[in-house]
Write a protein that holds these residues in place. Structure first.
Motif, mmCIF file in Angstrom:
data_model
loop_
_atom_site.group_PDB
_atom_site.id
_atom_site.type_symbol
_atom_site.label_atom_id
_atom_site.label_comp_id
_atom_site.label_asym_id
_atom_site.label_seq_id
_atom_site.Cartn_x
_atom_site.Cartn_y
_atom_site.Cartn_z
ATOM 1 N N ASN A 36 0.815 -1.211 0.000
ATOM 2 C CA ASN A 36 0.000 0.000 0.000
ATOM 3 C C ASN A 36 0.856 1.271 0.000
ATOM 4 O O ASN A 36 0.504 2.256 -0.642
ATOM 5 C CB ASN A 36 -0.950 0.010 1.203
ATOM 6 C CG ASN A 36 -2.198 -0.815 0.921
ATOM 7 O OD1 ASN A 36 -3.195 -0.299 0.456
ATOM 8 N ND2 ASN A 36 -2.114 -2.126 1.170
ATOM 9 N N ILE A 37 1.989 1.223 0.735
ATOM 10 C CA ILE A 37 2.867 2.405 0.746
ATOM 11 C C ILE A 37 3.349 2.697 -0.681
ATOM 12 O O ILE A 37 3.345 3.841 -1.134
ATOM 13 C CB ILE A 37 4.103 2.166 1.654
ATOM 14 C CG1 ILE A 37 3.699 2.066 3.121
ATOM 15 C CG2 ILE A 37 5.120 3.291 1.491
ATOM 16 C CD1 ILE A 37 4.854 1.719 4.043
ATOM 17 N N LEU A 38 3.749 1.628 -1.380
ATOM 18 C CA LEU A 38 4.358 1.837 -2.694
ATOM 19 C C LEU A 38 3.336 2.124 -3.783
ATOM 20 O O LEU A 38 3.604 2.876 -4.702
ATOM 21 C CB LEU A 38 5.195 0.615 -3.078
ATOM 22 C CG LEU A 38 6.463 0.386 -2.226
ATOM 23 C CD1 LEU A 38 7.132 -0.909 -2.614
ATOM 24 C CD2 LEU A 38 7.434 1.544 -2.379
ATOM 25 N N HIS A 39 2.144 1.507 -3.684
ATOM 26 C CA HIS A 39 1.235 1.562 -4.835
ATOM 27 C C HIS A 39 -0.039 2.348 -4.607
ATOM 28 O O HIS A 39 -0.757 2.622 -5.558
ATOM 29 C CB HIS A 39 0.878 0.133 -5.283
ATOM 30 C CG HIS A 39 2.099 -0.630 -5.711
ATOM 31 N ND1 HIS A 39 2.715 -0.415 -6.925
ATOM 32 C CD2 HIS A 39 2.830 -1.586 -5.074
ATOM 33 C CE1 HIS A 39 3.778 -1.218 -7.010
ATOM 34 N NE2 HIS A 39 3.858 -1.934 -5.912
ATOM 35 N N GLN A 57 1.419 6.919 -12.102
ATOM 36 C CA GLN A 57 2.565 7.539 -12.775
ATOM 37 C C GLN A 57 3.460 8.251 -11.742
ATOM 38 O O GLN A 57 4.679 8.233 -11.840
ATOM 39 C CB GLN A 57 2.092 8.601 -13.799
ATOM 40 C CG GLN A 57 1.467 8.045 -15.060
ATOM 41 C CD GLN A 57 0.101 7.410 -14.771
ATOM 42 O OE1 GLN A 57 -0.656 7.906 -13.938
ATOM 43 N NE2 GLN A 57 -0.185 6.298 -15.436
ATOM 44 N N GLU A 58 2.826 8.879 -10.759
ATOM 45 C CA GLU A 58 3.584 9.666 -9.773
ATOM 46 C C GLU A 58 3.348 9.125 -8.370
ATOM 47 O O GLU A 58 2.617 9.728 -7.593
ATOM 48 C CB GLU A 58 3.119 11.139 -9.835
ATOM 49 C CG GLU A 58 3.882 11.996 -10.832
ATOM 50 C CD GLU A 58 5.382 12.067 -10.525
ATOM 51 O OE1 GLU A 58 5.735 12.448 -9.390
ATOM 52 O OE2 GLU A 58 6.201 11.709 -11.393
ATOM 53 N N PRO A 59 3.942 8.001 -7.994
ATOM 54 C CA PRO A 59 3.734 7.514 -6.619
ATOM 55 C C PRO A 59 4.352 8.495 -5.616
ATOM 56 O O PRO A 59 5.354 9.133 -5.918
ATOM 57 C CB PRO A 59 4.460 6.168 -6.611
ATOM 58 C CG PRO A 59 5.416 6.217 -7.744
ATOM 59 C CD PRO A 59 4.850 7.135 -8.766
ATOM 60 N N MET A 60 3.697 8.610 -4.441
ATOM 61 C CA MET A 60 4.228 9.559 -3.440
ATOM 62 C C MET A 60 5.507 9.041 -2.813
ATOM 63 O O MET A 60 6.376 9.798 -2.425
ATOM 64 C CB MET A 60 3.188 9.774 -2.331
ATOM 65 C CG MET A 60 2.395 11.042 -2.507
ATOM 66 S SD MET A 60 1.274 11.277 -1.139
ATOM 67 C CE MET A 60 2.305 12.184 0.003
ATOM 68 N N VAL A 61 5.563 7.709 -2.641
ATOM 69 C CA VAL A 61 6.721 7.137 -1.939
ATOM 70 C C VAL A 61 7.395 6.124 -2.857
ATOM 71 O O VAL A 61 6.746 5.227 -3.391
ATOM 72 C CB VAL A 61 6.268 6.442 -0.631
ATOM 73 C CG1 VAL A 61 7.465 5.845 0.085
ATOM 74 C CG2 VAL A 61 5.547 7.432 0.266
ATOM 75 N N ARG A 62 8.701 6.281 -3.015
ATOM 76 C CA ARG A 62 9.469 5.321 -3.806
ATOM 77 C C ARG A 62 10.480 4.652 -2.896
ATOM 78 O O ARG A 62 10.832 5.197 -1.850
ATOM 79 C CB ARG A 62 10.220 6.043 -4.924
ATOM 80 C CG ARG A 62 9.317 6.682 -5.973
ATOM 81 C CD ARG A 62 10.202 7.187 -7.131
ATOM 82 N NE ARG A 62 9.429 7.357 -8.349
ATOM 83 C CZ ARG A 62 8.915 8.509 -8.734
ATOM 84 N NH1 ARG A 62 9.095 9.585 -7.992
ATOM 85 N NH2 ARG A 62 8.224 8.600 -9.857
ATOM 86 N N ALA A 110 9.169 -2.685 1.910
ATOM 87 C CA ALA A 110 8.965 -1.769 0.784
ATOM 88 C C ALA A 110 10.252 -1.030 0.431
ATOM 89 O O ALA A 110 10.264 -0.227 -0.494
ATOM 90 C CB ALA A 110 7.882 -0.763 1.140
ATOM 91 N N GLU A 111 11.312 -1.282 1.205
ATOM 92 C CA GLU A 111 12.603 -0.599 1.044
ATOM 93 C C GLU A 111 12.485 0.919 1.207
ATOM 94 O O GLU A 111 13.221 1.677 0.603
ATOM 95 C CB GLU A 111 13.243 -0.935 -0.324
ATOM 96 C CG GLU A 111 13.631 -2.402 -0.425
ATOM 97 C CD GLU A 111 14.263 -2.738 -1.778
ATOM 98 O OE1 GLU A 111 15.403 -2.305 -2.009
ATOM 99 O OE2 GLU A 111 13.612 -3.402 -2.589
#
Length: 1485
Positions: A340-343, A349-354, A381-382
């Protein structure tokens, strides 16, 4: 099983490492102690759990009635023994005086009574053998009795019955009285009433201070000793006469000849003697073949192999399991969070957290399961988690710095739990507000029900541990700034492996609650002890390890001992107690390994506290009072190397018997401070050096921030933290040790929940120790003063260090950390900015400031031998200067041909009868009255007739003129001259304040030997009123003549004096030192004076001059009454009292009449600056224009008030006022005007001098803005006919240019002598007829009593010569001799006013060599005590003086005379006679 109540977030974080270690080993991790602890918690903490109750999310650390981290019975006994020793030393310390309202506000009425279940009753059982004696009666002081006893040295000492026996070591009376010597007369009272020190009778309702008393008019020296204040000061002086520490021998030069003593090493101080230490290696980190390659891999393994195995159990407060998190649930939920954090944040196109981004974790400390899921979710999620505490309000202490850390880490998302999210503060619209200093955050709830399921094909990327950052742990520094320590994935894994190996964790299923390992902090053990009576069936025999997480605090040893003592009978074995040490930078530094051998006792060191202050380990016998008992924190961690290096300078290895900062070289540590490469280098990349200068390894070490040593057998001992270190006069003291000593002084009776903060502030080039404690709401003034005095003694005995300031604040008011501890840096900040609002303060600068400059020895002055030809003194030009020569100025001055002013008036009445001389304005700015030459002449004739016929006066009789400022006064003056009488102008009594102003009028009338008194009808009535009769007996007045009713006839002839040297008038004035002095002005001097002013200001009949001055003495009188008649110009008279109703009156008149020259006083200028500051725009609109003003002269008898003149110039610049127009004049008793700016000649100059040089009577010019610089403005130009020389006031020799000395003046308008001044006749004649001791010994000079210097400038005078500027520094009478140096009160006052925004005015004076500072407080009375440390600090820093007494009073208490000068001696008399009704008086010890 997690204990919900008392495990803090920091415990979670320390525990997190152990949980991780446990999960690699696969067993169920750490069990937390829990007996029925919460039964013993104070009521207030058991809030019903409702969604609004924040306690649910944020259980604050509870600390019972004292902070148990520092409890030590041994230490308490040592402290009590030390205090008992003090009994023999008699000393009486004056208690501070407080206004009743201040005492009431901080008394117990302001609080809810403390809850009886606060654990203080159970405290007795903690100590095993001590009994608390319940107290019902406490001491209240009978003030007068105490003082009189203190003065007469009576030795009876009484004990107050409120004391607690401690540790069975000695009877209660040893702890009880303040210092047996204070001879307190204790009266008992029932505890319902709060007690205040009684104020002197009758001063509760505010009366105007009685300054004008005739008998006090001289000086304060004859004050009766029965007065409370002087008695207290006497006590203080006696206290200070006690022998001090041995004086220090050498100095360092503080960028000038000012010598500040620098602490010389004590030749007998202990020095390290051991060999250089060797770095200590931990055992090798054994690699087990099947250890998972990373923490995520471990989670995956246990989550899939044994998903049903419990990983973590949380308990409720009754010990019932609330929640069990299994490995399977942990694995699946963490995956869900990761997905959920990643996706699910931002867009596809612009995820908040990478991966690699930072997110913050905000979880309450009673929900470890949710925290754990979120933490592992981030790892999978690294992304990099930054765990922080839950913010409770927008203004939590230190929360702003946390915000800075989040901002610098680029955090935009905060993970939190559902319950926590609901409990966060919300705005009315339901938004979570942005906390102060925080970045904008998206709050994301991690509960499973809020998350989407990851798709079947999604799987987290699990790789081997590498050097990527795993998490960031925050750390608060000593100064309050927050840093983020980065921990890499490999460090995380290695830390888990090292702990697993050190603690011997294995994979096993554990039966319910038969815990083998428990992890606690000292306070958990304390709570277990408090509650142990409720526990029946406890068996602790299954424990093989009881890890003490805060073992790095040396005071944890007493908790361990007490715990073992009580629970040994329940199966607890001594060898299972395993203290460990950790730090944010180095993670776990050392841990004691569990052993099965019960015969091997743990390591202990009994160290000399004195040795430790020098950084040296000296083993001491436990009999000595000042010792620190420490336990080892075990061995170095597996796979690590440890050494200790010198705490400051280059990291050199310590000797074996030396204390240093422990440094560690290992994989399992933090790697950097996030984003701060410079600080990282100093902490994480340290290369310890051997004595030969080479590094010990090629690998970098990390500074742990812990102070300690490696003892025999490789055991690590920690004696404190670097952050708690205070270096005072070269010796190191640890804040924790001082807290422990303070707490050992009857803490349960006094300190609220043991909340004490200790820190150091830097004052005068050294650290000074400050102690701030919260006092229990029910403690009396007496209790607090007693406790404070005893704490000072205890710290002095045990640590041999002086405490600079001890402050008490009301319970629960110190800023808290999120876990309920005291936020130290915030407390220090509040202290330094004066917003701590203490309810009691005790400053002891005398004992701890030992580096003051040596008192100055006076140098022999230059003798006649060094005078050389050509007006040089020791190679310098003699400091002398003169105005233009009156005789050589050619002008068509018609008035010159007359010898007497009365003749000039008659001549003007004949030649220009209708020329207007005087115009008087009222408060509306309209003309109230005016006088032409002939009108004045005719009024004067009628008054002369009245004096001769009704008053039956002879020529030469003295007449007192008691008139308000106006035209009657002028007419009466010339009437006296026409009748041959000698006038004395006297300020009329103030109708609202007759009691204090009338005696002064009476005094001048008596002293001037007035045969009659002339006044208006109104004042006649006032003198006969009932109020006046109460102040002065009506029968003692001379005849009173009312000039509103004048005879209609003219005198037969107008009196003409036979000789110009006869007396024209008497000029009476009260000096700033409270001396009433009248001077004699002859006709010749009066005419010369008027001519001198006419020439300097270029006054002609066509000119208008605006005068806003009091017309009773000095230059003000001459300008108001005499100059117009002599020069013929029109004077526009503006009584200063009218400005109180209309502050713009003076400036509007100047503008309306297009005046070029105007005169005012400082009080008028201040009124305009303060009253019109915001009105310049509206005045401009009303057409106010000051562009025609060429001279605006402040008439003064003091050093120019440069700040006031500059702010006035700046303020009215927009209205056309030329900044160079504003200047000052200088007058004094012997010569009413020496300098006056005038119209021609250069503009006034300003120089900057070194204030420290001035104290030595030297002038040293410095650049503007340099330290200790003081701006001085020239006091106007020297008047025509005036000569000045600067002479040494003691030897009377002439001085060179730019030397500070007394200003001597020779002029035709000098006064001809005093008219009955109080005091020594011979002294006075010296004032008017002095001769130089060498050089020009013929000229007769008058001594002004002012110190100043002359400086030849590059500017050109009106007569083409180089211009000599005269600078006034201050009055000799006012100057204070302290420590052999000369101080001017105004300099100290200027510093003090700058110290705090609430100080509006300040006055200083000395009393028996003590400096007394009186400050007016503009604010609530609660702020009064904040000012005491700030005032003391600023005077020490800037003037190298110790303030003896600080008096805080209301606005308007400091008396000011008509010239706007402070009457410091009257203030002193008022203070010593107890007339000031102060809010607070602090006696600095």
């Amino acid at each position: 099983m997690l204990r919900t109540a008392n495990i803090g977030v920091c415990d979670i974080r320390e525990a997190a490492a152990r949980e991780r270690a446990a999960s690699t080993a696969g067993n169920r991790p750490l069990f937390y102690f829990r007996f029925g602890v919460d039964q013993a918690l104070p009521q207030e903490r058991r809030t019903p759990v409702t969604p609004s109750s924040s306690s649910r999310y944020h259980r604050r650390r509870s600390s019972g009635s004292r902070d148990e981290r520092y409890r030590s019975d041994v230490h308490t006994e040592a402290v009590q023994a030390a205090l008992a020793k003090h009994k023999e030393r008699k000393m009486a310390v004056p208690m501070p005086s407080k206004r009743r309202s201040l005492v009431v506000q901080t008394s117990m009425d302001a609080y809810t009574p403390p809850d009886t279940s606060s654990g203080s009753e159970d405290e007795g059982s903690v100590q095993g053998d001590s009994q608390g004696t319940p107290t019902s009666s406490q001491g209240s002081i009978n003030m007068e009795h105490w003082i009189s006893q203190a003065i007469h040295g009576s030795t009876t000492s009484t004990t107050s019955s409120s004391s607690t026996q401690s540790g069975g070591s000695g009877a209660a009376h040893r702890l009880a009285d303040v210092m047996a010597q204070t001879h307190i007369d204790v009266t008992t009272y029932t505890s319902e009433h709060s007690i205040q020190v009684e104020r002197p009778q009758g001063s509760t309702s505010r009366v105007a201070p009685k300054y004008g008393n005739a008998e006090l008019m001289e000086t304060g020296d004859g004050v009766p000793v029965s007065s409370r204040v002087s008695a207290k000061i006497q006590q203080l002086v006696n206290t200070l006469k006690r022998p001090k520490r041995p004086p220090l021998r050498e100095f360092f030069v503080d960028d000038f000849e000012e010598l500040l003593e620098v602490q010389q090493p004590d030749p007998n101080q202990p020095k390290p003697e051991g060999a250089q230490m060797l770095a200590m290696r931990g055992e090798q980190l054994g690699v087990v073949t099947n250890w998972p390659p990373s923490l995520e891999a471990a989670l995956q393994r246990w989550g899939t192999i044994s998903p049903k195995a419990p990983c973590l159990t949380t308990m409720d407060t009754n010990g019932k399991p609330l929640y069990i998190l299994t490995y399977g649930k942990l694995w699946t939920r963490s995956m869900k969070v990761a997905y959920n954090i990643l996706h699910k944040l931002g867009t596809k196109q612009e995820p908040m957290v990478r991966p690699g981004d930072r997110v913050t974790l905000v979880f309450p400390n009673n929900d470890p399961a949710a925290f754990m899921v979120a933490f592992y979710g981030c790892l999978l999620a690294e992304v990099v988690p930054v765990p922080i505490e839950v913010p409770l309000t927008r203004k939590d202490a230190g929360s702003q710095q946390i915000g800075f850390l989040l901002g610098s880490c680029g955090v935009t998302v905060a993970l939190t739990s559902d319950a926590c999210h609901k409990g966060l503060p919300k705005s009315p619209t339901g938004e979570i507000p942005q906390f102060k200093g925080w970045p904008k955050l998206l709050w994301f709830v991690t509960e499973s029900k809020h998350l989407s399921k990851p798709p079947r094909d999604w799987f987290p990327h699990i790789k081997d541990a590498n050097n990527d950052t795993a998490y960031i742990e925050y750390k608060t520094c000593k100064d309050g700034s927050v840093l983020g320590v980065t921990v890499t994935r490999i460090a995380l894994l290695t830390h888990c492996q090292a702990l697993t190996q050190a603690c011997g964790y294995t994979e096993e299923k554990v039966c319910q609650y038969k815990a083998k390992v428990a992890c606690v902090k000292s306070r958990d053990m304390h709570w277990a002890l408090v509650a142990h009576r409720d526990q029946r069936d406890i068996n602790l025999s299954s424990l093989r390890m009881l890890i003490v997480a805060d073992g790095a605090n040396p005071w944890s040893i007493s908790s361990c001992d007490a715990f073992l003592n009580v629970f040994q009978s329940k199966g607890l074995r001594q060898e299972v107690i395993c203290p460990c040490a950790s730090s944010p930078e180095a993670l776990t530094v050392a841990i004691r390994r569990p052993t099965d051998d019960s015969n091997q006792p743990p390591g202990r060191g009994v160290l000399s506290m004195h040795g430790l202050t020098y950084g040296v380990i000296r083993v001491d016998s436990e009999e000595k009072l000042s010792v620190l008992t420490v336990q080892d924190v075990g061995l170095v961690m597996p796979g690590a190397i440890m050494c200790s290096v010198k705490p400051d300078g280059i990291p050199q290895l310590c000797k074996t018997d030396e204390i240093g900062e422990l440094c560690v070289c290992a994989i399992a540590t933090g790697t950097s401070y996030y984003g701060l490469s410079g600080m990282t280098k100093n902490t994480f990349e340290v290369f310890p050096m051997t004595s030969s200068g080479g590094p010990i390894t090629e690998y970098p070490f990390i500074r742990t921030g812990l102070l300690g040593f490696i003892g025999p057998g490789g055991l690590v001992f920690v004696i404190g933290k670097m952050d708690g270190l205070m270096v005072v006069s070269g010796r190191r003291h640890n804040a924790d040790d001082i807290v422990a000593t303070a707490l050992a002084v009857e803490p349960m009776k006094f300190v609220y929940r043991g909340r004490i903060a200790v820190f150091s502030v830097s004052v005068l080039h050294d650290e000074r120790i400050v102690i701030v404690a919260e006092q229990r709401p029910d403690s009396t003034e007496e209790d607090s003063f007693q406790w404070m005095s005893r704490v000072l003694q205890a710290i002095d005995s045990i640590h041999q260090v002086g405490v600079y300031c001890l402050a008490l604040v009301p319970a629960n008011t110190l800023p808290k950390t999120p876990l309920g501890g005291i936020h130290l840096s915030e407390t220090k900040q509040l202290f330094l900015e004066g917003s701590l609002h203490p309810c009691n303060v005790l400053m002891c600068p005398h004992t701890c400031v030992t580096n003051l400059p040596k008192p100055r020895q006076k140098q022999p002055e230059i003798g006649p031998a060094s005078v050389m030809v050509g007006n040089l003194v020791s190679g310098k030009r003699i400091a002398q200067a003169s105005g233009r020569d009156l005789g050589q100025i050619e002008d068509n001055d018609q008035a010159r041909k007359f010898l007497f002013l009365s003749e000039v008036l008659q001549w003007r009445a004949q030649t220009t009868p209708d020329h207007v001389l005087y115009t008087l304005l009222n408060c509306r700015g309209t003309i109230a009255n005016s006088l032409t030459c002939v009108q004045l002449h005719k009024r004067a004739e009628k008054i002369a007739v009245m004096l001769m016929e009704r008053g039956h006066l002879q020529d030469g009789d003295h007449v007192a003129l008691v008139y308000p400022p106006g035209i009657d006064l002028i007419a009466a003056f010339y009437g006296c001259l026409y009748a041959g009488c000698v006038p004395i102008t006297v300020r009329p009594p103030h109708p609202q304040n007759i009691a204090t102003t009338l005696p002064t009028v009476k005094m001048i009338v008596e002293v001037s030997r007035s045969a009659c008194l002339m006044t208006t009808q109104l004042i006649c009535k006032l003198l006969r009123s009932r109020e006046a009769a109460a102040a002065v007996d009506i029968r003692t007045w001379p005849p009173v003549l009312d000039t509103d009713d004048l005879p209609k006839k003219r005198p037969a002839q107008i009196y003409k004096p036979s000789n110009p040297e006869t007396l024209a008038y008497l000029d009476f004035s009260v000096s700033t030192t409270g001396m009433l002095a009248g001077v004699k002005m002859s006709h010749a001097a009066t005419s010369a004076f008027c001519r001198s002013i006419k020439l300097q200001c270029e006054l002609y009949p066509s000119r208008e001059v605006a005068i806003c001055l009091d017309p009773y003495c000095g230059l003000g009188f001459v300008l108001w009454c005499l100059c117009s008649v002599y020069s013929g110009h029109q004077s526009i008279l503006i009584p200063p009292s009218e400005l109180e109703t209309n502050p713009a009156l003076w400036l509007l008149a100047v503008s309306q009449y297009k005046v070029r020259d105007t005169f005012c006083s400082y009080s008028v200028m201040e009124l305009c600056t303060k009253g019109l500051g915001s009105q310049t725009e509206s005045l401009k609109a009303r057409g106010l224009d000051l562009s025609r003003v060429r001279t605006c002269v402040v008439v003064a008898e003091e050093r120019p008030r440069i700040a006031l003149t500059q702010s006035f110039s700046k303020l009215f610049k927009d209205l056309g006022l030329h900044p160079r127009a504003v200047s000052t004049s200088l007058g004094c008793r012997v010569n009413l005007a020496i300098c006056l700016q005038g119209t021609s000649g250069p503009d006034p100059t300003t120089v900057y001098v070194d204030m420290r040089a001035l104290r030595h009577d030297r002038v040293r010019l410095v650049e503007r803005g340099s330290p200790h610089s003081l701006p001085l403005m020239e006091s106007g130009k020297i008047l025509p006919g005036v000569r000045i020389i600067i002479a040494n006031p003691e030897t009377k020799g002439p001085l060179g240019d730019s030397h500070l000395g007394e200003i001597w003046v020779h002029s035709t308008h000098n006064a001809s002598g005093y008219f009955t001044i109080y005091g020594d006749e011979s002294l006075q004649s010296d004032h008017f007829n002095s001769r130089l001791s060498f050089g020009d010994t013929q000229t007769i000079w008058a001594r002004t009593g002012y110190l100043g210097f002359l400086r030849r400038t590059e500017l050109t005078d009106a007569n083409g010569e180089r211009h000599d500027a005269l600078y006034v520094v201050g009055a000799l009478d006012e100057a204070m001799e302290l420590r052999g140096m000369r101080y001017h009160p105004i300099d100290i006052e200027t510093s003090v006013i700058r110290a705090h925004k609430s100080i509006t005015e300040c006055a200083v004076f000395t009393w028996t060599n003590l400096l007394v500072v009186v400050v007016e407080l503009d604010g609530s009375e609660q702020e009064a005590l904040d000012l005491v440390p700030l005032v003391t600090n600023v005077v020490l820093e800037e003037h190298y003086l110790i303030v003896g007494v600080v008096v805080v009073v209301d606005i308007g208490v400091i008396p000011i005379n008509s010239r706007g000068e402070k009457q410091r001696m009257h203030l002193r008399d008022g203070f010593l006679a107890d007339q000031l009704d102060p809010i607070y008086v602090a006696y600095n010890m």
